[in-house]
Design an enzyme around this catalytic site. Structure first.
Site, PDB file in Angstrom:
ATOM      1  N   ALA A  67       0.869  -1.171   0.000  1.00  0.00           N
ATOM      2  CA  ALA A  67       0.000   0.000   0.000  1.00  0.00           C
ATOM      3  C   ALA A  67       0.909   1.224   0.000  1.00  0.00           C
ATOM      4  O   ALA A  67       2.073   1.144   0.404  1.00  0.00           O
ATOM      5  CB  ALA A  67      -0.889  -0.020   1.236  1.00  0.00           C
ATOM      6  N   GLY A 112       0.697  -5.036   0.814  1.00  0.00           N
ATOM      7  CA  GLY A 112      -0.484  -5.123  -0.046  1.00  0.00           C
ATOM      8  C   GLY A 112      -0.191  -5.781  -1.385  1.00  0.00           C
ATOM      9  O   GLY A 112      -1.102  -6.332  -2.021  1.00  0.00           O
ATOM     10  N   GLU A 115      -0.338  -9.404  -0.716  1.00  0.00           N
ATOM     11  CA  GLU A 115      -1.756  -9.711  -0.461  1.00  0.00           C
ATOM     12  C   GLU A 115      -2.559  -9.752  -1.757  1.00  0.00           C
ATOM     13  O   GLU A 115      -3.442 -10.591  -1.939  1.00  0.00           O
ATOM     14  CB  GLU A 115      -2.329  -8.673   0.513  1.00  0.00           C
ATOM     15  CG  GLU A 115      -1.696  -8.811   1.897  1.00  0.00           C
ATOM     16  CD  GLU A 115      -2.021  -7.648   2.819  1.00  0.00           C
ATOM     17  OE1 GLU A 115      -1.631  -6.502   2.492  1.00  0.00           O
ATOM     18  OE2 GLU A 115      -2.657  -7.866   3.851  1.00  0.00           O
ATOM     19  N   GLU A 135       4.712  -5.140   7.221  1.00  0.00           N
ATOM     20  CA  GLU A 135       3.928  -4.102   7.907  1.00  0.00           C
ATOM     21  C   GLU A 135       4.380  -3.830   9.330  1.00  0.00           C
ATOM     22  O   GLU A 135       4.272  -2.703   9.805  1.00  0.00           O
ATOM     23  CB  GLU A 135       2.438  -4.467   7.898  1.00  0.00           C
ATOM     24  CG  GLU A 135       1.767  -4.336   6.534  1.00  0.00           C
ATOM     25  CD  GLU A 135       1.873  -5.577   5.671  1.00  0.00           C
ATOM     26  OE1 GLU A 135       2.648  -6.484   6.009  1.00  0.00           O
ATOM     27  OE2 GLU A 135       1.173  -5.643   4.658  1.00  0.00           O
TER      28      GLU A 135
HETATM   29  N1  CAA Z   1       4.577   3.245  -0.741  1.00  0.00           N
HETATM   30  C1  CAA Z   1       4.963   4.397  -1.275  1.00  0.00           C
HETATM   31  N2  CAA Z   1       6.129   4.564  -1.916  1.00  0.00           N
HETATM   32  C2  CAA Z   1       6.935   3.503  -2.018  1.00  0.00           C
HETATM   33  C3  CAA Z   1       6.595   2.260  -1.479  1.00  0.00           C
HETATM   34  C4  CAA Z   1       5.347   2.138  -0.814  1.00  0.00           C
HETATM   35  N3  CAA Z   1       4.902   0.969  -0.308  1.00  0.00           N
HETATM   36  N4  CAA Z   1       7.611   1.402  -1.708  1.00  0.00           N
HETATM   37  C5  CAA Z   1       8.533   2.095  -2.385  1.00  0.00           C
HETATM   38  N5  CAA Z   1       8.143   3.371  -2.572  1.00  0.00           N
HETATM   39  C6  CAA Z   1       8.867   4.451  -3.242  1.00  0.00           C
HETATM   40  C7  CAA Z   1      10.021   4.957  -2.383  1.00  0.00           C
HETATM   41  O1  CAA Z   1       9.552   5.874  -1.433  1.00  0.00           O
HETATM   42  C8  CAA Z   1      10.914   5.568  -3.428  1.00  0.00           C
HETATM   43  O2  CAA Z   1      10.383   6.818  -3.800  1.00  0.00           O
HETATM   44  P1  CAA Z   1      11.387   8.085  -4.011  1.00  0.00           P
HETATM   45  O3  CAA Z   1      12.239   7.680  -5.172  1.00  0.00           O
HETATM   46  O4  CAA Z   1      10.443   9.200  -4.333  1.00  0.00           O
HETATM   47  O5  CAA Z   1      12.141   8.242  -2.739  1.00  0.00           O
HETATM   48  C9  CAA Z   1      10.726   4.648  -4.632  1.00  0.00           C
HETATM   49  O6  CAA Z   1       9.500   3.945  -4.403  1.00  0.00           O
HETATM   50  C10 CAA Z   1      11.820   3.620  -4.765  1.00  0.00           C
HETATM   51  O7  CAA Z   1      11.950   2.939  -3.539  1.00  0.00           O
HETATM   52  P2  CAA Z   1      13.340   2.783  -2.747  1.00  0.00           P
HETATM   53  O8  CAA Z   1      14.239   3.932  -3.040  1.00  0.00           O
HETATM   54  O9  CAA Z   1      13.013   2.513  -1.324  1.00  0.00           O
HETATM   55  O10 CAA Z   1      13.909   1.483  -3.469  1.00  0.00           O
HETATM   56  P3  CAA Z   1      14.918   0.410  -2.846  1.00  0.00           P
HETATM   57  O11 CAA Z   1      15.311  -0.458  -3.987  1.00  0.00           O
HETATM   58  O12 CAA Z   1      15.952   1.038  -2.020  1.00  0.00           O
HETATM   59  O13 CAA Z   1      13.987  -0.462  -1.846  1.00  0.00           O
HETATM   60  C11 CAA Z   1      12.013  -1.666  -1.185  1.00  0.00           C
HETATM   61  C12 CAA Z   1      12.919  -1.224  -2.355  1.00  0.00           C
HETATM   62  C13 CAA Z   1      12.762  -2.652  -0.294  1.00  0.00           C
HETATM   63  C14 CAA Z   1      10.804  -2.337  -1.804  1.00  0.00           C
HETATM   64  C15 CAA Z   1      11.605  -0.425  -0.358  1.00  0.00           C
HETATM   65  O14 CAA Z   1      11.097   0.565  -1.242  1.00  0.00           O
HETATM   66  C16 CAA Z   1      10.541  -0.678   0.668  1.00  0.00           C
HETATM   67  O15 CAA Z   1      10.828  -1.232   1.729  1.00  0.00           O
HETATM   68  N6  CAA Z   1       9.272  -0.280   0.379  1.00  0.00           N
HETATM   69  C17 CAA Z   1       8.192  -0.384   1.314  1.00  0.00           C
HETATM   70  C18 CAA Z   1       7.687  -1.801   1.417  1.00  0.00           C
HETATM   71  C19 CAA Z   1       6.592  -1.887   2.456  1.00  0.00           C
HETATM   72  O16 CAA Z   1       6.790  -1.638   3.636  1.00  0.00           O
HETATM   73  N7  CAA Z   1       5.372  -2.318   2.014  1.00  0.00           N
HETATM   74  C20 CAA Z   1       4.241  -2.471   2.898  1.00  0.00           C
HETATM   75  C21 CAA Z   1       3.432  -1.245   2.887  1.00  0.00           C
HETATM   76  S1  CAA Z   1       2.165  -1.287   4.124  1.00  0.00           S
HETATM   77  C22 CAA Z   1       0.926  -2.206   3.463  1.00  0.00           C
HETATM   78  O17 CAA Z   1       1.013  -2.699   2.368  1.00  0.00           O
HETATM   79  C23 CAA Z   1      -0.270  -2.343   4.345  1.00  0.00           C
HETATM   80  C24 CAA Z   1      -1.273  -3.311   3.860  1.00  0.00           C
HETATM   81  O18 CAA Z   1      -1.177  -4.499   4.094  1.00  0.00           O
HETATM   82  C25 CAA Z   1      -2.434  -2.869   3.148  1.00  0.00           C
END
Ligand code: CAA
Length: 261
Positions: A67, A112, A115, A135
């Site tokens: 998400a 998400g 999921e 999460e």
């Molecule tokens: N939401 C919003 N933006 C996201 C995102 C997310 N889930 N995941 C990545 N992005 C964005 C980053 O903020 C970044 O944006 P900027 O370039 O503007 O800074 C861009 O995508 C690239 O990401 P990274 O620079 O972080 O890329 P990386 O290769 O270093 O890392 C990653 C990749 C490990 C996937 C890392 O981006 C990450 O950990 N993302 C979040 C994953 C996460 O926690 N997902 C769960 C979300 S909560 C959820 O989903 C709740 C639910 O069950 C409904």
């Protein structure tokens, strides 16, 4: 259908290919993307020209990285509940969609994203895919069905491990524990998904829909109730032209021409 900002939707023969296209945010699901996915599934519910759906993510890096954290960060309890309800409605729509839905997991499938993939019927992954429910790192839990579907797919212990540690696993490990069904080199993934969709498209569509429904509904009830679900669906198919055609074609040693009637 209103214009789609976050998805690319394309019909390839009888397969609807949905590509989640927010590459800059690693295809994270903001509310608008969830609404668009819901709209696409709703509008194809009764489309008999579609025999299967393939969902994938744009670019080489991510299927869906979860998400949208930026959008989610300011929510209160009511907002969080509403967000979860939207994602849960979408994942249930996919699970009960009358045609098979194949996830082609081309990269990160986190939160998400994992999921969304778990709501699909079959999960094919690229060797580069990484999956997880991170999460707890954000102080929350999975909200699009992860605590429910992950345990049903991989068992309670592995689901606990993945959800409580928030650790990502690679495609090989996801395959080993049954979270993905097959793993392919990245360049082959989409073709393999389309190939599988094409194989399914040659089968009786009513039988395919009934089988999907029986497997999914059966997992939520006890064995004897599940067997009743199967018996009724099996029997019901004997009232269809596809059953007549399928068995006639076998006896005439030719390929069946199914019409979905
Ligand atoms: N939401 C919003 N933006 C996201 C995102 C997310 N889930 N995941 C990545 N992005 C964005 C980053 O903020 C970044 O944006 P900027 O370039 O503007 O800074 C861009 O995508 C690239 O990401 P990274 O620079 O972080 O890329 P990386 O290769 O270093 O890392 C990653 C990749 C490990 C996937 C890392 O981006 C990450 O950990 N993302 C979040 C994953 C996460 O926690 N997902 C769960 C979300 S909560 C959820 O989903 C709740 C639910 O069950 C409904």
């Amino acid at each position: 259908m209103t214009e789609l900002k976050n998805l690319h939707v394309e019909k390839r023969e009888t397969t609807l290919v949905i590509t989640i296209s927010r590459e800059k945010a690693l295809n994270a699901l903001n509310k608008e993307t969830v609404a668009e996915l819901q709209q696409v599934f709703d509008s194809h519910q009764d489309d008999d020209s579609i025999r299967a759906v393939v969902i994938t993510g744009a670019g080489p890096k991510a299927f869906v990285a979860g998400a949208d954290i930026a959008e989610m960060s300011a929510l209160d309890a009511a907002g969080g509940t509403e967000l979860s309800a939207g994602g849960l409605a979408l994942t249930m729509t996919i699970q009960t969609f009358p045609k098979p839905v194949i996830a082609a997991i081309n990269g990160f499938a986190l939160g998400g994203g994992c999921e969304l993939a778990m709501a699909c019927d079959i999960r094919l992954a690229s060797e580069k895919a990484r999956l997880g429910q991170p999460e707890v790192n954000l102080g929350v839990i999975p909200g699009y069905g992860g605590t429910q579907r992950l345990s049903r797919l991989v068992g309670r212990g592995k689901a606990m491990q993945l959800v409580l540690t928030g650790e990502m696993i690679d495609a090989a490990e996801a395959h080993r524990i049954g979270l993905v069904d097959e793993v392919f080199p990245p360049e082959q993934l989409i073709d393999k998904a389309l190939e599988m969709a094409k194989v399914i498209a040659t089968k009786g569509p009513l039988a395919v829909a009934a089988a999907k429904g029986c497997i999914n509904r059966g997992l939520d009830v006890d064995l004897s109730a599940g067997c009743d679900i199967e018996k009724n669906a099996f029997g019901g198919l004997f009232d269809t032209s596809d059953q007549t055609e399928g068995m006639k074609a076998f006896m005439e040693k030719r390929k069946a021409e199914f019409t979905g009637k």
